[in-house]
Design a protein around this motif. Structure first.
Motif, PDB file in Angstrom:
ATOM      1  N   ILE A   1       9.968   8.032  -2.411  1.00  0.00           N
ATOM      2  CA  ILE A   1       8.686   7.795  -1.745  1.00  0.00           C
ATOM      3  C   ILE A   1       8.836   6.664  -0.737  1.00  0.00           C
ATOM      4  CG2 ILE A   1       7.366   8.532  -3.776  1.00  0.00           C
ATOM      5  CD1 ILE A   1       6.737   5.581  -4.267  1.00  0.00           C
ATOM      6  N   THR A   2       7.817   6.516   0.090  1.00  0.00           N
ATOM      7  CA  THR A   2       7.728   5.411   1.041  1.00  0.00           C
ATOM      8  C   THR A   2       6.614   4.477   0.592  1.00  0.00           C
ATOM      9  OG1 THR A   2       8.509   6.769   2.887  1.00  0.00           O
ATOM     10  CG2 THR A   2       7.275   4.783   3.432  1.00  0.00           C
ATOM     11  N   VAL A   3       6.886   3.195   0.598  1.00  0.00           N
ATOM     12  CA  VAL A   3       5.869   2.196   0.265  1.00  0.00           C
ATOM     13  C   VAL A   3       5.746   1.247   1.450  1.00  0.00           C
ATOM     14  CG1 VAL A   3       7.567   0.726  -0.908  1.00  0.00           C
ATOM     15  CG2 VAL A   3       5.129   0.437  -1.389  1.00  0.00           C
ATOM     16  N   GLY A   4       4.526   0.892   1.778  1.00  0.00           N
ATOM     17  CA  GLY A   4       4.301   0.009   2.913  1.00  0.00           C
ATOM     18  C   GLY A   4       3.793  -1.351   2.486  1.00  0.00           C
ATOM     19  N   VAL A   5       3.870  -2.296   3.400  1.00  0.00           N
ATOM     20  CA  VAL A   5       3.318  -3.624   3.148  1.00  0.00           C
ATOM     21  C   VAL A   5       2.722  -4.136   4.459  1.00  0.00           C
ATOM     22  CG1 VAL A   5       5.530  -4.785   3.579  1.00  0.00           C
ATOM     23  CG2 VAL A   5       3.755  -5.948   2.263  1.00  0.00           C
ATOM     24  N   GLN A   6       1.517  -4.620   4.380  1.00  0.00           N
ATOM     25  CA  GLN A   6       0.861  -5.213   5.532  1.00  0.00           C
ATOM     26  C   GLN A   6       1.094  -6.729   5.518  1.00  0.00           C
ATOM     27  OE1 GLN A   6      -3.184  -3.897   5.027  1.00  0.00           O
ATOM     28  NE2 GLN A   6      -2.834  -1.991   6.149  1.00  0.00           N
ATOM     29  N   CYS A   7       1.440  -7.253   6.687  1.00  0.00           N
ATOM     30  CA  CYS A   7       1.703  -8.688   6.832  1.00  0.00           C
ATOM     31  C   CYS A   7       0.765  -9.227   7.916  1.00  0.00           C
ATOM     32  CB  CYS A   7       3.161  -8.940   7.214  1.00  0.00           C
ATOM     33  SG  CYS A   7       4.362  -8.228   6.059  1.00  0.00           S
ATOM     34  N   PRO A   8      -0.492  -9.523   7.570  1.00  0.00           N
ATOM     35  CA  PRO A   8      -1.462  -9.971   8.578  1.00  0.00           C
ATOM     36  C   PRO A   8      -0.981 -11.208   9.327  1.00  0.00           C
ATOM     37  CG  PRO A   8      -2.542  -9.485   6.485  1.00  0.00           C
ATOM     38  CD  PRO A   8      -1.076  -9.471   6.216  1.00  0.00           C
TER      39      PRO A   8
ATOM     40  N   ALA B   1       3.522  -6.366  11.839  1.00  0.00           N
ATOM     41  CA  ALA B   1       2.391  -6.539  10.915  1.00  0.00           C
ATOM     42  C   ALA B   1       2.423  -5.528   9.779  1.00  0.00           C
ATOM     43  CB  ALA B   1       1.069  -6.419  11.680  1.00  0.00           C
ATOM     44  N   THR B   2       3.035  -4.371  10.005  1.00  0.00           N
ATOM     45  CA  THR B   2       3.166  -3.346   8.961  1.00  0.00           C
ATOM     46  C   THR B   2       4.619  -2.946   8.845  1.00  0.00           C
ATOM     47  OG1 THR B   2       0.940  -2.505   9.470  1.00  0.00           O
ATOM     48  CG2 THR B   2       2.376  -1.095   8.167  1.00  0.00           C
ATOM     49  N   ARG B   3       5.108  -2.919   7.629  1.00  0.00           N
ATOM     50  CA  ARG B   3       6.515  -2.579   7.389  1.00  0.00           C
ATOM     51  C   ARG B   3       6.591  -1.513   6.311  1.00  0.00           C
ATOM     52  NH1 ARG B   3       8.360  -8.988   7.021  1.00  0.00           N
ATOM     53  NH2 ARG B   3       7.097  -9.634   8.825  1.00  0.00           N
ATOM     54  N   TYR B   4       7.643  -0.690   6.385  1.00  0.00           N
ATOM     55  CA  TYR B   4       7.803   0.408   5.439  1.00  0.00           C
ATOM     56  C   TYR B   4       9.174   0.322   4.781  1.00  0.00           C
ATOM     57  CZ  TYR B   4       3.720   2.316   7.808  1.00  0.00           C
ATOM     58  OH  TYR B   4       2.457   2.489   8.331  1.00  0.00           O
TER      59      TYR B   4
ATOM     60  N   PHE C   1       0.852  -1.184   0.000  1.00  0.00           N
ATOM     61  CA  PHE C   1       0.000   0.000   0.000  1.00  0.00           C
ATOM     62  C   PHE C   1       0.891   1.238   0.000  1.00  0.00           C
ATOM     63  CE2 PHE C   1       0.990  -0.695   4.420  1.00  0.00           C
ATOM     64  CZ  PHE C   1       1.101   0.573   4.966  1.00  0.00           C
ATOM     65  N   LEU C   2       0.283   2.372  -0.353  1.00  0.00           N
ATOM     66  CA  LEU C   2       0.984   3.647  -0.336  1.00  0.00           C
ATOM     67  C   LEU C   2       0.475   4.470   0.837  1.00  0.00           C
ATOM     68  CD1 LEU C   2       1.031   4.499  -4.135  1.00  0.00           C
ATOM     69  CD2 LEU C   2       3.013   4.040  -2.701  1.00  0.00           C
ATOM     70  N   PRO C   3       1.341   4.831   1.774  1.00  0.00           N
ATOM     71  CA  PRO C   3       0.900   5.637   2.920  1.00  0.00           C
ATOM     72  C   PRO C   3       0.438   7.017   2.471  1.00  0.00           C
ATOM     73  CG  PRO C   3       3.068   4.665   3.296  1.00  0.00           C
ATOM     74  CD  PRO C   3       2.755   4.492   1.844  1.00  0.00           C
ATOM     75  N   GLY C   4      -0.445   7.628   3.239  1.00  0.00           N
ATOM     76  CA  GLY C   4      -0.912   8.965   2.910  1.00  0.00           C
ATOM     77  C   GLY C   4      -2.098   8.932   1.980  1.00  0.00           C
ATOM     78  N   ARG C   5      -2.582  10.105   1.650  1.00  0.00           N
ATOM     79  CA  ARG C   5      -3.764  10.241   0.818  1.00  0.00           C
ATOM     80  C   ARG C   5      -3.352  10.655  -0.591  1.00  0.00           C
ATOM     81  NH1 ARG C   5      -8.428  13.760   3.375  1.00  0.00           N
ATOM     82  NH2 ARG C   5      -8.223  12.022   4.853  1.00  0.00           N
ATOM     83  N   ASN C   6      -3.623   9.800  -1.558  1.00  0.00           N
ATOM     84  CA  ASN C   6      -3.299  10.053  -2.960  1.00  0.00           C
ATOM     85  C   ASN C   6      -1.857  10.540  -3.143  1.00  0.00           C
ATOM     86  OD1 ASN C   6      -5.955   9.419  -3.784  1.00  0.00           O
ATOM     87  ND2 ASN C   6      -6.636  11.489  -3.276  1.00  0.00           N
TER      88      ASN C   6
END
Length: 234
Positions: free
Chosen positions: A86-93, A98-101, A74-79
């Motif tokens: 840039i920063t890109v995140g990934v959720q690891c349920p 659980a969330t890494r950047y 996912f991309l942090p922030g709004r639009n």
């Protein structure tokens, strides 16, 4: 029988087994990092709206992180703008963390448009007034114009020097009706059409709303349909 050599052999065998196991874990972590890096690269490429040559580099941490079993980028922030650093995140349920950047660099080499001459406020822009160039969009304003349709027929909002990159915030729809000018007011409805005159109380582009003070002393609101006509539909 001297048990010492046997114990030494056993210790050496255990050490070799530990090294082998550590090597397997390290290789697995590296493989997981490589797969995650590719996943994030593909995700960022899919989020890049601009057409052109896209180069993406995702920086992974120096120390291998625990595996992410069900990664959801996912991309942090709004639009956020997918260009530059840039920063890109990934959720690891279910995993920890659980969330890494991650940090990434996105270069987009594509066409954009610059002013072919000095533009003054109010100038209506034609194809001869703009020039296409190519470069890294990450080093230009976020709303730089990449399509001529965003510029041609529009009016310059401010002075723009020749050679400067044009952004969509530098232009606006040309004014069709000026404040204070006399306009024709046409009211139309089922089975009738009434025409009168009045004074525009605000400026408006083509298709914009205009408040008009009519000759009869009333104030009406209609839509500009050409340079001197305001239409009211009932």
């Amino acid at each position: 029988m001297n048990p010492a050599p046997a114990r030494r052999k056993a210790r050496i065998a255990l050490r070799l087994l530990a090294v082998a196991l550590l090597g397997c874990v390290t290789w697995s972590a590296q493989a997981d990092d490589a797969a995650l890096q590719q996943l994030l690269t593909d995700y960022l490429r899919s989020q890049t709206a601009a057409e052109g040559e896209v180069d993406i580099s995702v920086t992974m941490p120096a120390i291998a992180m625990p595996a992410c079993k069900n990664p959801r980028p996912f991309l942090p922030g709004r639009n956020p703008r997918v260009a530059g650093n840039i920063t890109v995140g990934v959720q690891c349920p279910g995993d920890r963390p659980a969330t890494r950047y991650f940090q990434a660099r996105v270069n987009v080499i594509a066409d954009y448009y610059v002013a072919a001459r000095d533009l003054m406020p109010g100038d209506v822009i034609g194809m001869a007034d703009i020039r296409r160039e190519q470069g890294d969009l990450s080093r230009l304003p976020g709303n730089v114009a990449t399509r001529p349709e965003a510029l041609v027929g529009m009016s310059a909002s401010r002075r723009v020097a020749a050679g400067r990159a044009l952004s969509e915030s530098m232009v606006h729809a040309p004014v069709a009706i000026k404040r204070g000018e006399l306009v024709r007011v046409v009211a139309v409805g089922p089975g009738f059409s009434i025409t009168t005159e009045g004074k525009a109380l605000n400026a408006a582009p083509l298709g914009g709303d205009v408040r008009v003070s009519t000759q009869e002393g009333s104030i009406v609101i209609g839509r500009s349909t050409n340079e001197n006509t305001v239409t009211i539909t009932r």
